[in-house]
Design a protein around this motif. Structure first.
Motif, PDB file in Angstrom:
ATOM      1  N   GLY A 195       0.650  -1.564   0.034  1.00 26.09           N
ATOM      2  CA  GLY A 195       0.084  -0.074   0.105  1.00 26.09           C
ATOM      3  C   GLY A 195       1.112   1.468  -0.029  1.00 26.09           C
ATOM      4  N   ALA A 196       0.629   1.970   0.086  1.00 26.36           N
ATOM      5  CA  ALA A 196       0.802   3.973  -0.074  1.00 26.36           C
ATOM      6  C   ALA A 196       1.666   3.856   1.437  1.00 26.36           C
ATOM      7  CB  ALA A 196       0.162   4.496  -1.051  1.00 26.36           C
ATOM      8  N   GLY A 197       1.071   3.627   2.126  1.00 26.42           N
ATOM      9  CA  GLY A 197       1.750   4.011   3.414  1.00 26.42           C
ATOM     10  C   GLY A 197       2.613   3.518   3.618  1.00 26.42           C
ATOM     11  N   TRP A 198       2.310   2.025   3.470  1.00 28.09           N
ATOM     12  CA  TRP A 198       3.421   1.203   3.371  1.00 28.09           C
ATOM     13  C   TRP A 198       4.776   1.199   2.445  1.00 28.09           C
ATOM     14  CZ3 TRP A 198       4.599  -0.934   8.208  1.00 28.09           C
ATOM     15  CH2 TRP A 198       4.217  -1.716   9.080  1.00 28.09           C
ATOM     16  N   HIS A 199       4.264   1.631   1.356  1.00 27.12           N
ATOM     17  CA  HIS A 199       5.688   2.254   0.565  1.00 27.12           C
ATOM     18  C   HIS A 199       7.236   3.462   0.407  1.00 27.12           C
ATOM     19  CE1 HIS A 199       7.296   4.016  -3.383  1.00 27.12           C
ATOM     20  NE2 HIS A 199       7.394   2.284  -3.978  1.00 27.12           N
ATOM     21  N   GLY A 200       5.955   3.724   1.393  1.00 25.08           N
ATOM     22  CA  GLY A 200       7.633   5.113   1.680  1.00 25.08           C
ATOM     23  C   GLY A 200       7.957   4.489   3.313  1.00 25.08           C
ATOM     24  N   TRP A 201       7.409   3.808   3.846  1.00 24.28           N
ATOM     25  CA  TRP A 201       8.466   3.650   4.660  1.00 24.28           C
ATOM     26  C   TRP A 201       9.341   2.266   4.080  1.00 24.28           C
ATOM     27  CZ3 TRP A 201       8.886  -1.282   7.039  1.00 24.28           C
ATOM     28  CH2 TRP A 201       9.468  -1.827   7.978  1.00 24.28           C
ATOM     29  N   ARG A 248      11.548   6.417   3.301  1.00 25.17           N
ATOM     30  CA  ARG A 248      11.567   7.412   3.086  1.00 25.17           C
ATOM     31  C   ARG A 248      10.485   8.338   4.376  1.00 25.17           C
ATOM     32  NH1 ARG A 248       8.026   7.893  -2.813  1.00 25.17           N
ATOM     33  NH2 ARG A 248       9.964   7.555  -3.657  1.00 25.17           N
ATOM     34  N   THR A 249      10.536   7.914   5.252  1.00 27.41           N
ATOM     35  CA  THR A 249       9.823   8.233   6.294  1.00 27.41           C
ATOM     36  C   THR A 249      10.159   7.097   7.790  1.00 27.41           C
ATOM     37  OG1 THR A 249       7.727   8.312   7.702  1.00 27.41           O
ATOM     38  CG2 THR A 249       7.404   6.742   6.028  1.00 27.41           C
ATOM     39  N   ASP A 250      10.560   7.593   8.725  1.00 34.15           N
ATOM     40  CA  ASP A 250      10.586   5.816   9.354  1.00 34.15           C
ATOM     41  C   ASP A 250       9.933   5.971  10.475  1.00 34.15           C
ATOM     42  OD1 ASP A 250      13.838   6.399   8.926  1.00 34.15           O
ATOM     43  OD2 ASP A 250      14.054   8.391   9.955  1.00 34.15           O
ATOM     44  N   THR A 251       8.433   6.113  11.073  1.00 31.75           N
ATOM     45  CA  THR A 251       7.583   5.700  11.537  1.00 31.75           C
ATOM     46  C   THR A 251       6.595   5.152  10.967  1.00 31.75           C
ATOM     47  OG1 THR A 251       8.164   8.183  12.287  1.00 31.75           O
ATOM     48  CG2 THR A 251       5.898   6.721  12.416  1.00 31.75           C
ATOM     49  N   PRO A 252       6.677   3.865  10.955  1.00 33.55           N
ATOM     50  CA  PRO A 252       5.284   3.375   9.802  1.00 33.55           C
ATOM     51  C   PRO A 252       4.517   3.674   9.892  1.00 33.55           C
ATOM     52  CG  PRO A 252       6.424   2.417  11.980  1.00 33.55           C
ATOM     53  CD  PRO A 252       6.794   3.363  11.477  1.00 33.55           C
ATOM     54  N   PRO A 253       2.835   3.479   9.148  1.00 36.75           N
ATOM     55  CA  PRO A 253       2.007   3.931   9.015  1.00 36.75           C
ATOM     56  C   PRO A 253       0.346   3.534  10.138  1.00 36.75           C
ATOM     57  CG  PRO A 253       2.687   2.784   7.345  1.00 36.75           C
ATOM     58  CD  PRO A 253       3.171   2.817   7.631  1.00 36.75           C
ATOM     59  N   PRO A 254       1.146   2.456  10.753  1.00 34.22           N
ATOM     60  CA  PRO A 254       0.426   2.381  11.995  1.00 34.22           C
ATOM     61  C   PRO A 254       0.867   3.114  13.373  1.00 34.22           C
ATOM     62  CG  PRO A 254       1.005  -0.005  11.131  1.00 34.22           C
ATOM     63  CD  PRO A 254       2.334   0.995  10.366  1.00 34.22           C
ATOM     64  N   PRO A 261      -4.860   6.897   4.473  1.00 32.37           N
ATOM     65  CA  PRO A 261      -5.132   7.517   2.641  1.00 32.37           C
ATOM     66  C   PRO A 261      -5.827   7.973   2.796  1.00 32.37           C
ATOM     67  CG  PRO A 261      -6.091   5.232   3.520  1.00 32.37           C
ATOM     68  CD  PRO A 261      -5.922   5.753   4.762  1.00 32.37           C
ATOM     69  N   HIS A 262      -5.006   8.819   1.307  1.00 29.70           N
ATOM     70  CA  HIS A 262      -6.312  10.300   0.748  1.00 29.70           C
ATOM     71  C   HIS A 262      -6.710   9.548   0.366  1.00 29.70           C
ATOM     72  CE1 HIS A 262      -2.996  12.841   2.126  1.00 29.70           C
ATOM     73  NE2 HIS A 262      -1.954  11.487   1.493  1.00 29.70           N
ATOM     74  N   PRO A 263      -8.515  10.933  -0.205  1.00 27.43           N
ATOM     75  CA  PRO A 263      -9.223  10.473  -0.444  1.00 27.43           C
ATOM     76  C   PRO A 263      -9.387  10.204  -2.209  1.00 27.43           C
ATOM     77  CG  PRO A 263      -9.772  12.625  -0.108  1.00 27.43           C
ATOM     78  CD  PRO A 263      -8.092  12.196   0.640  1.00 27.43           C
ATOM     79  N   TRP A 264      -8.102  10.472  -3.003  1.00 31.68           N
ATOM     80  CA  TRP A 264      -7.764  10.128  -4.315  1.00 31.68           C
ATOM     81  C   TRP A 264      -7.123   8.996  -4.209  1.00 31.68           C
ATOM     82  CZ3 TRP A 264      -2.827  10.171  -4.397  1.00 31.68           C
ATOM     83  CH2 TRP A 264      -2.347  10.993  -3.699  1.00 31.68           C
ATOM     84  N   GLU A 265      -6.665   8.258  -3.553  1.00 37.67           N
ATOM     85  CA  GLU A 265      -5.924   7.373  -3.243  1.00 37.67           C
ATOM     86  C   GLU A 265      -6.815   5.719  -3.334  1.00 37.67           C
ATOM     87  OE1 GLU A 265      -3.570   5.977  -0.626  1.00 37.67           O
ATOM     88  OE2 GLU A 265      -2.748   7.962   0.213  1.00 37.67           O
ATOM     89  N   GLN A 266      -7.047   5.395  -4.567  1.00 34.62           N
ATOM     90  CA  GLN A 266      -7.288   4.307  -5.151  1.00 34.62           C
ATOM     91  C   GLN A 266      -7.309   2.563  -4.710  1.00 34.62           C
ATOM     92  OE1 GLN A 266      -8.027   3.527  -9.790  1.00 34.62           O
ATOM     93  NE2 GLN A 266      -8.422   5.354  -9.962  1.00 34.62           N
ATOM     94  N   PRO A 267      -7.987   1.610  -3.775  1.00 33.52           N
ATOM     95  CA  PRO A 267      -7.611   0.667  -3.644  1.00 33.52           C
ATOM     96  C   PRO A 267      -6.515  -0.389  -4.809  1.00 33.52           C
ATOM     97  CG  PRO A 267     -10.119   0.329  -4.314  1.00 33.52           C
ATOM     98  CD  PRO A 267      -9.508   1.437  -4.402  1.00 33.52           C
TER      99      PRO A 267
END
Length: 125
Positions: free
Chosen positions: A61-67, A71-77, A83-89
């Motif tokens: 998923g998009a959130g985990w992709h950054g981790w 790109r980020t040190d903090t995992p999504p949980p 998710p943004h409203p424009w993100e598709q499943p």
């Protein structure tokens, strides 16, 4: 039977080597809505995913992709990611399957390609 799959396949879940490495060095970080499990080493320099099913990079998923890509040190949980409203499943990659896109005129599609219109001239050597 699951261990036999781990020994002989790399595309389904994890291999026996990944299982051992995860057991030895892996620190669990979280799990996404698809059942993929995410790990990192104790120092956080190496991150990996164990897929729930076939190994397909687009299943992250998009959130985990950054981790995953540091790109980020903090995992999504822990970050409270929503998710943004424009993100598709997620939709699976259908390349190589019977459901793959085959345009008119391709070798695997019997429909005839539309004729060339006047705005295109074929190259002549």
């Amino acid at each position: 039977m699951n261990w036999l799959t781990e020994v002989f396949t790399w595309w389904n879940g994890q291999t026996i080597g990944t299982r051992f490495y995860t057991w030895r060095f892996g620190k669990p970080v979280g799990e996404d809505e698809r059942g993929n499990r995410y790990y990192q080493t104790a120092d956080g320099k190496r991150r990996w995913v164990i897929y729930n099913g076939p190994a397909e990079a687009s299943a992250i998923g998009a959130g985990w992709h950054g981790w995953m890509h540091h790109r980020t040190d903090t995992p999504p949980p822990k970050d409270g990611y929503t998710p943004h409203p424009w993100e598709q499943p997620h939709s699976p990659n259908l390349t190589g399957t019977g459901l793959a896109y085959r345009p008119k005129g391709s070798l695997l599609n019997t429909a005839e390609r539309p004729r060339v219109t006047g705005d295109y001239d074929a190259w002549q050597p």
